[in-house]
Design an enzyme around this catalytic site. Structure first.
Site, PDB file in Angstrom:
ATOM      1  N   LYS A  93       2.129  -3.835   6.590  1.00  0.00           N
ATOM      2  CA  LYS A  93       2.533  -3.767   5.172  1.00  0.00           C
ATOM      3  C   LYS A  93       4.046  -3.541   5.079  1.00  0.00           C
ATOM      4  CE  LYS A  93      -1.464  -4.428   3.278  1.00  0.00           C
ATOM      5  NZ  LYS A  93      -1.740  -5.714   2.642  1.00  0.00           N
ATOM      6  N   SER A 108       0.837  -1.201   0.000  1.00  0.00           N
ATOM      7  CA  SER A 108       0.000   0.000   0.000  1.00  0.00           C
ATOM      8  C   SER A 108       0.869   1.247   0.000  1.00  0.00           C
ATOM      9  CB  SER A 108      -0.866  -0.017   1.262  1.00  0.00           C
ATOM     10  OG  SER A 108      -1.439   1.238   1.496  1.00  0.00           O
ATOM     11  N   TYR A 129      -1.917  -1.603  11.112  1.00  0.00           N
ATOM     12  CA  TYR A 129      -2.186  -2.091   9.749  1.00  0.00           C
ATOM     13  C   TYR A 129      -1.060  -1.668   8.805  1.00  0.00           C
ATOM     14  CZ  TYR A 129      -3.721  -1.640   4.953  1.00  0.00           C
ATOM     15  OH  TYR A 129      -3.747  -1.681   3.579  1.00  0.00           O
TER      16      TYR A 129
HETATM   17  C1  UD1 Z   1      -6.643   3.677   3.961  1.00  0.00           C
HETATM   18  C2  UD1 Z   1      -5.221   3.410   4.319  1.00  0.00           C
HETATM   19  C3  UD1 Z   1      -4.574   2.619   3.210  1.00  0.00           C
HETATM   20  C4  UD1 Z   1      -5.335   1.344   3.021  1.00  0.00           C
HETATM   21  C5  UD1 Z   1      -6.775   1.641   2.707  1.00  0.00           C
HETATM   22  C6  UD1 Z   1      -7.487   0.298   2.666  1.00  0.00           C
HETATM   23  C7  UD1 Z   1      -3.864   4.950   5.627  1.00  0.00           C
HETATM   24  C8  UD1 Z   1      -3.333   6.309   5.760  1.00  0.00           C
HETATM   25  N1  UD1 Z   1      -4.547   4.688   4.540  1.00  0.00           N
HETATM   26  O1  UD1 Z   1      -6.605   4.561   2.867  1.00  0.00           O
HETATM   27  O2  UD1 Z   1      -3.275   2.301   3.532  1.00  0.00           O
HETATM   28  O3  UD1 Z   1      -4.748   0.579   2.024  1.00  0.00           O
HETATM   29  O4  UD1 Z   1      -7.336   2.491   3.699  1.00  0.00           O
HETATM   30  O5  UD1 Z   1      -8.590   0.226   3.408  1.00  0.00           O
HETATM   31  O6  UD1 Z   1      -3.645   4.131   6.468  1.00  0.00           O
HETATM   32  N2  UD1 Z   1     -13.111   9.818   4.083  1.00  0.00           N
HETATM   33  C9  UD1 Z   1     -14.158  10.641   4.472  1.00  0.00           C
HETATM   34  N3  UD1 Z   1     -15.271  10.063   4.970  1.00  0.00           N
HETATM   35  C10 UD1 Z   1     -15.423   8.719   5.092  1.00  0.00           C
HETATM   36  C11 UD1 Z   1     -14.358   7.876   4.695  1.00  0.00           C
HETATM   37  C12 UD1 Z   1     -13.206   8.454   4.190  1.00  0.00           C
HETATM   38  O7  UD1 Z   1     -14.065  11.861   4.374  1.00  0.00           O
HETATM   39  O8  UD1 Z   1     -16.473   8.265   5.585  1.00  0.00           O
HETATM   40  C13 UD1 Z   1     -11.877  10.416   3.530  1.00  0.00           C
HETATM   41  C14 UD1 Z   1     -10.654  10.115   4.361  1.00  0.00           C
HETATM   42  O9  UD1 Z   1     -10.504  11.070   5.384  1.00  0.00           O
HETATM   43  C15 UD1 Z   1      -9.560  10.173   3.312  1.00  0.00           C
HETATM   44  C16 UD1 Z   1     -10.250   9.726   2.019  1.00  0.00           C
HETATM   45  O10 UD1 Z   1     -11.645   9.862   2.259  1.00  0.00           O
HETATM   46  O11 UD1 Z   1      -9.126  11.485   3.173  1.00  0.00           O
HETATM   47  C17 UD1 Z   1      -9.961   8.289   1.656  1.00  0.00           C
HETATM   48  O12 UD1 Z   1     -10.227   7.477   2.804  1.00  0.00           O
HETATM   49  P1  UD1 Z   1     -10.242   5.877   2.743  1.00  0.00           P
HETATM   50  O13 UD1 Z   1     -11.137   5.430   1.660  1.00  0.00           O
HETATM   51  O14 UD1 Z   1     -10.515   5.384   4.115  1.00  0.00           O
HETATM   52  O15 UD1 Z   1      -8.772   5.484   2.299  1.00  0.00           O
HETATM   53  P2  UD1 Z   1      -7.355   5.939   2.904  1.00  0.00           P
HETATM   54  O16 UD1 Z   1      -7.465   6.409   4.294  1.00  0.00           O
HETATM   55  O17 UD1 Z   1      -6.711   6.833   1.908  1.00  0.00           O
END
Ligand code: UD1
Length: 344
Positions: free
Chosen positions: A156, A127, A152
Site C-alpha cells: 500500500k 489503508s 501487504y
Molecule cells: C488489517 C490490516 C489492514 C487491512 C485489513 C484488510 C494491519 C495492521 N491491518 O486490519 O491494513 O486493510 O486488515 O484485511 O495490517 N481480531 C480478533 N480476532 C479475529 C480477528 C481479528 O480479535 O479473529 C482483532 C484483531 O486483533 C484486531 C481487530 O480484531 O485488533 C481487527 O482485525 P482485522 O479485522 O483483521 O483488521 P485489522 O488488523 O485492523
C-alpha cells in the site's frame, strides 16, 4: 450517463458495494476481477439491487496484454477505481513475492496504459495501515507514514509512492488516494456483503460465522493492551458509507475539482471502538450470545487507531452516517442470507 468507470476488483467486498453506488449515481461501470477472492454471485447481487447488470470481464490486472485489449475494446473510460489486490496480512508474510508481484504490477500496468488510452483519473484503495502505530489518535493525513509491519502494508505504501512519482514525472493522470480504516457490514438488502475464501482473517466475518455455527469459537487477540477494556481499538466504518466516498471522489476528478493532482483522504468515522465493544454490539443487535475466548496477541496488530476524517468531511463533503448498531445488524443479516441460500 455520467461517465464510464472501470472498477478493478469490482466483484469483491468493497468493490461490489461501490459499483452499486456508482450505478445508482448514473455511472456506467465495467468490472474486471480475477475472482481469486470473489465469485460472480456479487454481480448478480448488484443487478438485483440496481436493476442493471454491470459489464463484467474476468481479467487479472497483471495481464498487461489483456488490459490493453480491454482498453481497446472499451474506449472512452473516464476513470478507474483500483481495488484489485491481495489483502491477507498473514499470507503476505508467508508469500511476499506473491503480494509484491500482484499488488505492484497491477497498479504499474494500469498507470502504464492510462496515458496511452487517455484515461485521466484513478482512485486508489489504500489503508490506514500506512500510519503504523499512531503517536496520537485520531490520526489525520499529515501524520507520517511509518515502516510497514507486513509485505501487504508495504504494497500500500509503495503503491502510494508509485502514483505520486508517476504524476510528478508529468504523466497526464490525477489520483485520489483513499485510506480506509476498518470497513465492515453489508448492503442493507443483504444481496451483497463480505464473503472471504476459507477461514476469515478479519474480525467481523469471523464473528458472524461463529454466531451461525460455521466456526466454533472466536479468538480475541489480546486483552492486555493499553486501552480501557484491554482489547484493540479500530475505526469500524460501514462499507456503504465507504462506497459512497468513491463516487464523490470520481465526481470530483471528472468535474476537475481536485486541488492537487494527488489528493489523500482518510475514510473513517472518527470513533474508536474496541474489539470487545464490537462483540457486545453484535450480541445486542443479533440477540445471539457469541462464543469467544481471549487468547494471546496477534503479531503485527496495532493497539489503537482511529481516523480524523475532517479533511474528507470538509473537502469532499462526505461523512460516515450509519451507526455501528445498524452496521453490525447488516453484517448479521448478510450472514443469515448466506445461510438461507445454503452458501454458508
Ligand atoms: C488489517 C490490516 C489492514 C487491512 C485489513 C484488510 C494491519 C495492521 N491491518 O486490519 O491494513 O486493510 O486488515 O484485511 O495490517 N481480531 C480478533 N480476532 C479475529 C480477528 C481479528 O480479535 O479473529 C482483532 C484483531 O486483533 C484486531 C481487530 O480484531 O485488533 C481487527 O482485525 P482485522 O479485522 O483483521 O483488521 P485489522 O488488523 O485492523
Amino acid at each position: 450517463m455520467k461517465g464510464k468507470i472501470l472498477v478493478t476488483g469490482g466483484a469483491g467486498y468493497i468493490g461490489s458495494h461501490t459499483v452499486v453506488e456508482l450505478q445508482n449515481a448514473g455511472y456506467e461501470v465495467i468490472i474486471i476481477d480475477n475472482l481469486s477472492n470473489s465469485t460472480t454471485d456479487s454481480i448478480d447481487g448488484i443487478e438485483r439491487i440496481t436493476g442493471k447488470r454491470p459489464v463484467f470481464i474476468k481479467l487479472d490486472c497483471n495481464d498487461l496484454e489483456g488490459l490493453r485489449n480491454l482498453f481497446t475494446e472499451h474506449s472512452g473510460i473516464d476513470g478507474i477505481i483500483h481495488f484489485a489486490a491481495s489483502k491477507a496480512v498473514g499470507e503476505s508474510v508467508q508469500k511476499p513475492l506473491l503480494y509484491y508481484r500482484n499488488n505492484l504490477n497491477s497498479l504499474i500496468n494500469l498507470l502504464d496504459l492510462m496515458p496511452q488510452f487517455k484515461v485521466r483519473n484513478i482512485v486508489f484503495s489504500s489503508s490506514c495501515t500506512v500510519y503504523g502505530e499512531p503517536d496520537n489518535n485520531p490520526i489525520d493525513e499529515s501524520a507520517p507514514v511509518k515502516p510497514a509491519e507486513s509485505p501487504y502494508g508495504n504494497t500500500k505504501q509503495i503503491n502510494e509512492e508509485i502514483i505520486k512519482d508517476t504524476i510528478t514525472s508529468g504523466a497526464p493522470v490525477k489520483s485520489i488516494i483513499l485510506r480506509y480504516f476498518n470497513p465492515i457490514g453489508a448492503h442493507k438488502s443483504a444481496e451483497i456483503g463480505e464473503l472471504p475464501n476459507g477461514v476469515p482473517q478479519n474480525l467481523v466475518p469471523y464473528i458472524t460465522q461463529t454466531a451461525i455455527g460455521v466456526r466454533e469459537q472466536l479468538s480475541v487477540f489480546g486483552d492486555d493492551y493499553n486501552t480501557p477494556d484491554g482489547s484493540c481499538i479500530r475505526d469500524f466504518i460501514n462499507v456503504v458509507d465507504l462506497a459512497k466516498a468513491h463516487v464523490i471522489a470520481i465526481d470530483r476528478m471528472l468535474g476537475n475539482k481536485s486541488e492537487d493532482k494527488v489528493e489523500i483522504f482518510n475514510l473513517g468515522t472518527g470513533n474508536g471502538v474496541s474489539v470487545l465493544q464490537l462483540i457486545h454490539v453484535f450480541e445486542k443487535v443479533s440477540g445471539k450470545k457469541l462464543n469467544y475466548k481471549i487468547v494471546g496477541r496477534r503479531t503485527g496488530d496495532i493497539e489503537k487507531i482511529w481516523a480524523n476524517p475532517k479533511k474528507a468531511n470538509e473537502v469532499l463533503g462526505w461523512k460516515a452516517v450509519e451507526s455501528i448498531d445498524e452496521t453490525m445488524l447488516s453484517a448479521w443479516n448478510w450472514q443469515l442470507k448466506l445461510r438461507e441460500k445454503g452458501i454458508m
